[in-house]
Design an enzyme around this catalytic site. Structure first.
Site, short mmCIF file in Angstrom:
data_model
loop_
_atom_site.label_atom_id
_atom_site.label_comp_id
_atom_site.label_asym_id
_atom_site.label_seq_id
_atom_site.Cartn_x
_atom_site.Cartn_y
_atom_site.Cartn_z
N CYS A 72 30.37 45.35 38.95
CA CYS A 72 29.16 44.97 39.67
C CYS A 72 29.46 43.82 40.62
O CYS A 72 30.52 43.21 40.56
CB CYS A 72 28.06 44.54 38.70
SG CYS A 72 27.56 45.82 37.53
N GLY A 97 29.96 41.68 34.66
CA GLY A 97 30.77 41.54 33.47
C GLY A 97 30.29 42.45 32.37
O GLY A 97 29.57 43.42 32.60
N CYS A 148 40.78 38.63 35.55
CA CYS A 148 41.16 40.05 35.54
C CYS A 148 42.14 40.36 36.67
O CYS A 148 41.80 40.25 37.85
CB CYS A 148 39.91 40.91 35.70
SG CYS A 148 40.25 42.68 35.83
N TYR A 208 42.91 46.57 42.40
CA TYR A 208 42.01 47.65 42.83
C TYR A 208 40.63 47.21 43.27
O TYR A 208 40.15 47.62 44.32
CB TYR A 208 41.88 48.66 41.69
CG TYR A 208 40.89 49.78 41.95
CD1 TYR A 208 41.13 50.74 42.93
CD2 TYR A 208 39.70 49.88 41.22
CE1 TYR A 208 40.22 51.77 43.17
CE2 TYR A 208 38.80 50.91 41.45
CZ TYR A 208 39.06 51.85 42.43
OH TYR A 208 38.17 52.86 42.67
#
Length: 590
Positions: free
Chosen positions: A104, A205, A339, A345
């Site tokens: 998101c 998250g 992350c 990506y």
């Protein structure tokens, strides 16, 4: 309220105003269950929608699914046709699911009379992070008002809707479902009223203890209107005994586990919060008129001409109101675990994420791949769009030409009109068009960002070979994905991940490439240097910073030290289980 509580206790959905009556909805569900038995678990979404449509019109369910014209023209058993149509839909669904979804995106603005319009523009810049729904809530004259809807930002909002959101502060959200199905009621921001006022929240998250928290809150009488983990945060704030709002917020966040980058809006405040591990990005900027902006990526700041100032630190709470900006580091300090897939990506190449250029990271990934896995080739191409920068790095290092061998169509949505199976790889061909002039007679290196299930990769390889390539060498700009992500990325279960089940050589044979190579995890960590411990690579290593408590509870396994753990990593045995206290890692992963 008593009726709502009874429905909630009975496990039936409470429909928001404007939806079908409960009676017709109950009929739809029962018919959907019949259809699900025919179509199987993977098509539950389609059958429920179609069954609901049939029930609301008073018509039969099955003819809504089976094309009556085809049935009339085809002399085969109707069930055989149903099975064939199911197979076609499942193939396209598999192609759609054979990627990691973009979590998101959030934005918050304080101090600009055009706050809602600026939020709209910022959400456009963050559209790559979620395409299922979008929403904006603005504060004006002591009240919060919002607009949310299913679809892209441009489909949800127009000038009329934005004009109904006045005020100098606003928050916005683009959604891809990581917790909760794709329904209008799950689209954020969420707004709730409690005895001291109103609050809106947007979340990027995933909470790993959501189900446990929700069960505890429901035992105390809370009634939930959505199936999103974000609603738990509002209930925790409302039920907190602390005062004032910031204290209630801290009290709520101390109970959360997992990944959360949050923006809150009250009648007079904008608040940004990031979890103690800093799994998901959240940055702060400022416009020339002094307006403060928070966003998931710096690309959103760029679009609305806000200057990047800094990241919201892990565990930090930033409060913006008429008195200025205050920073509170009230949450426990822990080892940061940003992350790494944001750089592989999710994020736009133009963004600065976790203090690093996404473009430069991907370019370096490609260079490392060329060093680790060279191939005799005539041309280097990318699987667009996320593989392009890594392919440029590979081509530069290998001193081979980079060309556009695959062209992506950006105008293809999900199709429910399939041809016969005689048109092989139909879904991939809709999205990617091979350039025969680039590929024919060539030895081709294809660079992609990752392999999830492997089904899409196999079709891409076949597509390139059908276009005349003599050899196809697949290079993946990430290590093999062997574990699910519990921190805000929609990943399949580990049993569905091809690299969890197969070795690299077995994967190569399945995909049909002439060679296959991944970015080694050791080289990825080496590129990150001394920052490597501050990045989460659990999907590659199986070492999780926060135990997925909901999953462990479902498995009847409340003890993290006995969690099911991968037996090997890239063919190397893993002898040591993950350490959730962060005090050690398997020696060969260090």
């Amino acid at each position: 309220m008593e009726a709502a509580a009874a429905l909630q206790a009975g496990g039936l959905p409470v429909l928001p105003a404007g939806r079908s009556s409960m009676k017709s909805h109950s009929v739809s569900l029962s018919k959907a269950e019949i259809v699900c038995n025919l179509w199987g678990k993977k098509n539950r979404r389609y059958s429920a929608i179609i069954a609901g449509a049939g029930a609301s019109c008073g018509g039969p369910v099955v003819p809504e699914i089976l094309d009556s014209a085809r049935l009339a023209e085809d002399s085969r058993n109707p069930m055989a046709i149903a099975v064939e149509m199911r197979r076609q839909r499942e193939e396209e669904e598999e192609e759609d699911e054979d990627v990691l979804r973009e979590e998101c995106g959030v934005v918050g603005i304080f101090g600009d009379e055009e706050a809602s319009r600026l939020s709209y523009l910022a959400l456009h810049a963050l559209q790559h992070r979620g395409q299922e729904g979008a929403g904006i809530v603005a504060a004006h004259k002591g009240t919060l008002k919002g607009e949310t809807g299913i679809g892209l930002v441009s489909e949800v909002f127009n000038e009329t809707k934005l004009s109904q959101l006045p005020g100098n502060s606003a928050i916005g959200h683009v959604r891809y479902a990581t917790a909760g199905p794709s329904e209008a009621r799950n689209v954020q921001p969420f707004v709730a009223g409690y005895r001291f006022g109103s609050v809106a929240v947007a979340h990027n998250g995933n909470l790993v203890n959501y189900k446990l928290l929700r069960a505890a809150l429901e035992d105390k009488g809370s009634i939930f209107n959505t199936s999103s983990d974000t609603e738990v945060v509002l209930h925790l704030i409302a039920t907190s005994k602390a005062r004032p709002f910031i204290s209630r917020l801290v009290d709520a966040c101390e109970k959360l586990e997992g990944a959360y980058s949050l923006v809150f809006l009250t009648e007079d405040k904008l608040v940004a919060v990031r979890d103690p591990h800093g799994f998901r990005p959240l940055v702060m900027g400022r416009r020339s008129n002094g307006a403060v902006v928070f966003a998931s990526e710096t690309c959103a700041l760029d679009l609305i001409e806000a200057t990047y100032e800094r990241e919201v630190n892990p565990g930090e709470i930033i409060v913006v109101d008429a008195d200025g900006i205050s920073s509170l580091c009230l949450l426990p300090h822990k080892q940061q675990k940003a992350c790494i897939f944001e750089h592989i990506y999710f994020s736009l190449p133009s963004s600065i994420v976790f203090g690093r250029s996404v473009y430069e990271s991907r370019y370096k990934f490609g260079q490392i791949l060329a060093e680790e896995a060279p191939a005799d080739c005539d041309v280097v191409i990318a699987v667009p769009d996320s593989g392009v920068v890594a392919a440029l790095g590979y081509a530069a290092q290998a001193r081979r030409p980079f060309q556009q061998g695959l062209i992506r169509s950006h105008y293809v949505g999900r199709t429910f009109i399939e041809p016969s199976q005689k048109i092989r790889d139909f879904g991939v061909k809709l999205k990617l068009a091979p350039v025969r002039g680039v590929l024919e007679g060539k030895r081709v290196v294809v660079v992609d960002d990752s392999i999830v299930r492997g089904t899409t990769s196999s079709k891409i390889v076949r597509l390139i070979k059908d276009a005349g390539a003599t050899e196809v060498h697949l290079r993946i700009a990430s290590p093999p994905i062997i574990g699910s992500c519990y921190y805000g990325v929609d990943t399949p279960s580990k049993e569905e991940l091809i690299s969890h089940r197969l070795s690299t050589e077995q994967t190569r044979k399945f995909i049909g490439a002439d060679s296959l190579a991944f970015l080694p995890l050791t080289r990825l960590r080496g590129m990150l240097g001394e920052d490597a411990p501050s990045f989460c690579d659990a999907c590659f290593s199986g070492v999780y910073a926060v135990p997925p408590r909901d999953l462990l509870a479902e498995q009847g396994n409340p003890h993290p030290e006995t969690i099911d753990f991968p037996k090997n990593l890239n063919g190397i045995p893993v002898l040591t289980p993950p350490d959730f206290s962060l005090r050690r890692q398997p020696a060969h992963l260090s």
